[in-house]
Design a protein around this motif. Structure first.
Motif, PDB file in Angstrom:
ATOM      1  N   PRO A  22      -3.121  -1.094 -13.638  1.00 37.02           N
ATOM      2  CA  PRO A  22      -2.817  -0.170 -12.545  1.00 37.02           C
ATOM      3  C   PRO A  22      -4.098   0.482 -12.039  1.00 37.02           C
ATOM      4  N   LYS A  23      -3.973   1.208 -10.944  1.00 33.78           N
ATOM      5  CA  LYS A  23      -5.120   1.938 -10.390  1.00 33.78           C
ATOM      6  C   LYS A  23      -5.491   3.093 -11.317  1.00 33.78           C
ATOM      7  N   LYS A  24      -6.776   3.200 -11.647  1.00 34.50           N
ATOM      8  CA  LYS A  24      -7.251   4.322 -12.453  1.00 34.50           C
ATOM      9  C   LYS A  24      -7.001   5.638 -11.713  1.00 34.50           C
ATOM     10  N   PRO A  25      -6.666   6.710 -12.434  1.00 28.81           N
ATOM     11  CA  PRO A  25      -6.760   6.883 -13.872  1.00 28.81           C
ATOM     12  C   PRO A  25      -5.516   6.472 -14.665  1.00 28.81           C
ATOM     13  N   LEU A  26      -4.508   5.858 -14.024  1.00 28.19           N
ATOM     14  CA  LEU A  26      -3.384   5.338 -14.791  1.00 28.19           C
ATOM     15  C   LEU A  26      -3.891   4.277 -15.758  1.00 28.19           C
ATOM     16  N   ALA A  27      -3.226   4.186 -16.897  1.00 27.72           N
ATOM     17  CA  ALA A  27      -3.591   3.191 -17.901  1.00 27.72           C
ATOM     18  C   ALA A  27      -2.324   2.614 -18.502  1.00 27.72           C
ATOM     19  N   LEU A  28      -2.375   1.352 -18.872  1.00 26.40           N
ATOM     20  CA  LEU A  28      -1.217   0.707 -19.479  1.00 26.40           C
ATOM     21  C   LEU A  28      -0.881   1.377 -20.812  1.00 26.40           C
ATOM     22  N   PRO A  29       0.412   1.538 -21.117  1.00 25.69           N
ATOM     23  CA  PRO A  29       0.795   2.160 -22.383  1.00 25.69           C
ATOM     24  C   PRO A  29       0.558   1.214 -23.552  1.00 25.69           C
ATOM     25  N   GLY A  30       0.736   1.741 -24.754  1.00 24.48           N
ATOM     26  CA  GLY A  30       0.501   0.959 -25.952  1.00 24.48           C
ATOM     27  C   GLY A  30       1.596  -0.048 -26.248  1.00 24.48           C
ATOM     28  N   ASN A  31       1.378  -0.828 -27.288  1.00 25.86           N
ATOM     29  CA  ASN A  31       2.327  -1.880 -27.672  1.00 25.86           C
ATOM     30  C   ASN A  31       3.700  -1.326 -28.035  1.00 25.86           C
ATOM     31  N   ASP A  32       3.745  -0.080 -28.524  1.00 28.78           N
ATOM     32  CA  ASP A  32       5.037   0.490 -28.899  1.00 28.78           C
ATOM     33  C   ASP A  32       5.951   0.615 -27.686  1.00 28.78           C
ATOM     34  N   VAL A  33       5.390   0.991 -26.541  1.00 31.81           N
ATOM     35  CA  VAL A  33       6.190   1.097 -25.317  1.00 31.81           C
ATOM     36  C   VAL A  33       6.624  -0.288 -24.856  1.00 31.81           C
ATOM     37  N   GLU A  34       5.713  -1.245 -24.917  1.00 34.67           N
ATOM     38  CA  GLU A  34       6.067  -2.619 -24.550  1.00 34.67           C
ATOM     39  C   GLU A  34       7.227  -3.126 -25.397  1.00 34.67           C
ATOM     40  N   GLU A  35       7.186  -2.853 -26.687  1.00 34.58           N
ATOM     41  CA  GLU A  35       8.234  -3.326 -27.579  1.00 34.58           C
ATOM     42  C   GLU A  35       9.568  -2.653 -27.276  1.00 34.58           C
ATOM     43  N   ARG A  36       9.521  -1.365 -26.926  1.00 34.98           N
ATOM     44  CA  ARG A  36      10.767  -0.669 -26.559  1.00 34.98           C
ATOM     45  C   ARG A  36      11.374  -1.288 -25.312  1.00 34.98           C
ATOM     46  N   ILE A  37      10.535  -1.596 -24.332  1.00 38.48           N
ATOM     47  CA  ILE A  37      11.030  -2.205 -23.100  1.00 38.48           C
ATOM     48  C   ILE A  37      11.571  -3.606 -23.374  1.00 38.48           C
ATOM     49  N   CYS A  41       0.803  -1.231   0.000  1.00 42.86           N
ATOM     50  CA  CYS A  41       0.000   0.000   0.000  1.00 42.86           C
ATOM     51  C   CYS A  41       0.830   1.272   0.000  1.00 42.86           C
ATOM     52  N   GLY A  42       2.048   1.166  -0.529  1.00 45.93           N
ATOM     53  CA  GLY A  42       2.870   2.362  -0.693  1.00 45.93           C
ATOM     54  C   GLY A  42       2.579   3.039  -2.023  1.00 45.93           C
ATOM     55  N   THR A  43       3.573   3.735  -2.566  1.00 47.00           N
ATOM     56  CA  THR A  43       3.386   4.431  -3.831  1.00 47.00           C
ATOM     57  C   THR A  43       3.123   3.441  -4.957  1.00 47.00           C
ATOM     58  N   TYR A  44       3.989   2.435  -5.078  1.00 45.88           N
ATOM     59  CA  TYR A  44       3.777   1.412  -6.107  1.00 45.88           C
ATOM     60  C   TYR A  44       2.474   0.658  -5.855  1.00 45.88           C
ATOM     61  N   GLY A  45       2.115   0.488  -4.606  1.00 44.12           N
ATOM     62  CA  GLY A  45       0.900  -0.243  -4.255  1.00 44.12           C
ATOM     63  C   GLY A  45      -0.364   0.586  -4.306  1.00 44.12           C
ATOM     64  N   ALA A  46      -0.278   1.835  -4.771  1.00 45.40           N
ATOM     65  CA  ALA A  46      -1.446   2.706  -4.960  1.00 45.40           C
ATOM     66  C   ALA A  46      -2.193   2.993  -3.666  1.00 45.40           C
ATOM     67  N   GLY A  47      -1.503   2.894  -2.526  1.00 47.20           N
ATOM     68  CA  GLY A  47      -2.171   3.095  -1.242  1.00 47.20           C
ATOM     69  C   GLY A  47      -2.960   4.385  -1.138  1.00 47.20           C
ATOM     70  N   PRO A  48      -2.334   5.551  -1.372  1.00 45.80           N
ATOM     71  CA  PRO A  48      -3.076   6.805  -1.224  1.00 45.80           C
ATOM     72  C   PRO A  48      -4.212   6.977  -2.223  1.00 45.80           C
ATOM     73  N   ALA A  49      -4.241   6.167  -3.290  1.00 47.73           N
ATOM     74  CA  ALA A  49      -5.298   6.283  -4.300  1.00 47.73           C
ATOM     75  C   ALA A  49      -6.458   5.338  -4.045  1.00 47.73           C
ATOM     76  N   MET A  50      -6.321   4.464  -3.047  1.00 42.46           N
ATOM     77  CA  MET A  50      -7.374   3.492  -2.776  1.00 42.46           C
ATOM     78  C   MET A  50      -8.277   3.960  -1.643  1.00 42.46           C
ATOM     79  N   THR A  51      -9.473   3.384  -1.587  1.00 49.81           N
ATOM     80  CA  THR A  51     -10.358   3.629  -0.454  1.00 49.81           C
ATOM     81  C   THR A  51      -9.785   2.941   0.784  1.00 49.81           C
ATOM     82  N   LEU A  52     -10.265   3.346   1.957  1.00 45.61           N
ATOM     83  CA  LEU A  52      -9.815   2.688   3.181  1.00 45.61           C
ATOM     84  C   LEU A  52     -10.135   1.196   3.146  1.00 45.61           C
ATOM     85  N   GLU A  53     -11.308   0.854   2.630  1.00 45.71           N
ATOM     86  CA  GLU A  53     -11.695  -0.560   2.558  1.00 45.71           C
ATOM     87  C   GLU A  53     -10.765  -1.342   1.645  1.00 45.71           C
ATOM     88  N   GLU A  54     -10.388  -0.748   0.515  1.00 49.10           N
ATOM     89  CA  GLU A  54      -9.455  -1.417  -0.397  1.00 49.10           C
ATOM     90  C   GLU A  54      -8.092  -1.596   0.260  1.00 49.10           C
TER      91      GLU A  54
END
Length: 294
Positions: free
Chosen positions: A268-283, A44-57
């Protein structure tokens, strides 16, 4: 209890489904993948989207992680929030769920003074009978934690600090002015395993270790065993992998890398969204250039 807080501790990415709900099966799978390889988990840290989740989540994610780990490694729960009462609620829940420690950023949004920060942590320490860590992340909170504040909080019972300042001079000041004999310093990045671990840091909470825990653990072990030639080489490789991760948003980079490793990373937690295939291919191409086996 803080003696068990050591080594490489991934800030576990929380996995969501396409509807934006926590994907319990996916999250359990990731927790299991990591538990077999690392020294602890930070949820529930930054990577874990803690501050973006509800208390219940946040409470449910905490429960899932602790249940899946079943005491094999320590679980530290980030409980920081804009509302101090929410932080205390989350901290008490984490303690009752079986966390070995909690960490919190200072309450954010308002520009609190250092005296306000001391009052906040003093109350948290006094009401939660497991170790409390200060999560120092000025990039996200907008608040600087002064060394004199740390000194005062240490006197009040603060167990340690998770330092995400990305400032080595801050580490050196904590080491020399606050002291590390009875105060746990945890680096907030894999980029500074060298020199922080050889100089007294207890652990590193490393985003990259979500996807590549093996190499980050190998680096840590080389550092504590004073195999410095090996450690320097591994630090450079870890830094190169980190650069690949940052070909996109750091959290999204982890989602993509996990996918390449055959781990369901969901969304990821909304409003983040996964990037397109071009980014995946670069990685993918960058990982291939580094001769990374997926």
């Amino acid at each position: 209890m803080t003696k068990n807080i050591r080594g490489i501790i991934p800030p576990v990415v929380t996995i969501f489904n396409a509807d934006g709900k926590v994907d319990e099966a996916g999250y359990r799978n990731l927790v299991e993948f990591l538990t077999e390889k690392v020294h602890g988990l930070f949820v529930c840290g930054t990577y874990g989207a803690g501050p973006a989740m509800t208390l219940e989540e946040r409470k449910r994610v905490t429960e899932i992680a602790i249940d899946q780990v079943k005491g094999r490694i320590p679980v530290i729960v980030h409980v920081g929030a804009a509302c101090p009462e929410d932080t205390l609620d989350l901290a008490l829940h984490a303690k009752n769920a079986g966390a070995v420690a909690v960490a919190s950023v200072a309450p954010f949004y308002y520009k609190y003074k250092q005296a306000d920060i001391i009052r906040f942590f003093n109350e948290l320490i006094s009401k939660v009978d497991i170790p409390v860590f200060l999560y120092n992340n000025p990039k996200t909170t907008g608040l600087e934690i002064e060394i004199e504040t740390l000194k005062e909080l240490k006197k009040l019972g603060l167990a340690g600090i998770k330092d995400s300042t990305f400032d080595l001079s801050y580490f050196y000041r904590v080491k020399t002015e606050v002291g590390l004999d009875d105060f746990v310093y945890v680096s907030g990045t894999e980029a500074f395993i060298i020199p922080t671990i050889p100089l007294g840091a207890s652990a590193a909470i490393c985003g990259l270790a979500n996807a590549f825990p093996e190499i980050v653990v190998e680096l840590y072990e080389a550092a504590i065993n004073k195999e410095y030639e090996k450690a320097f080489e591994l630090q450079e490789r870890v830094n190169a992998l980190r650069q690949v991760q940052h070909l996109t948003d750091s959290i999204l980079g982890i989602h993509i890398m996990l996918k390449f490793r055959g781990i369901n990373s969901g969304y990821p937690k909304k409003p983040l969204a996964l990037p397109g295939n071009d980014v995946e291919e670069r990685i993918k191409a960058a990982l291939k250039n580094l001769d990374v086996k997926l």
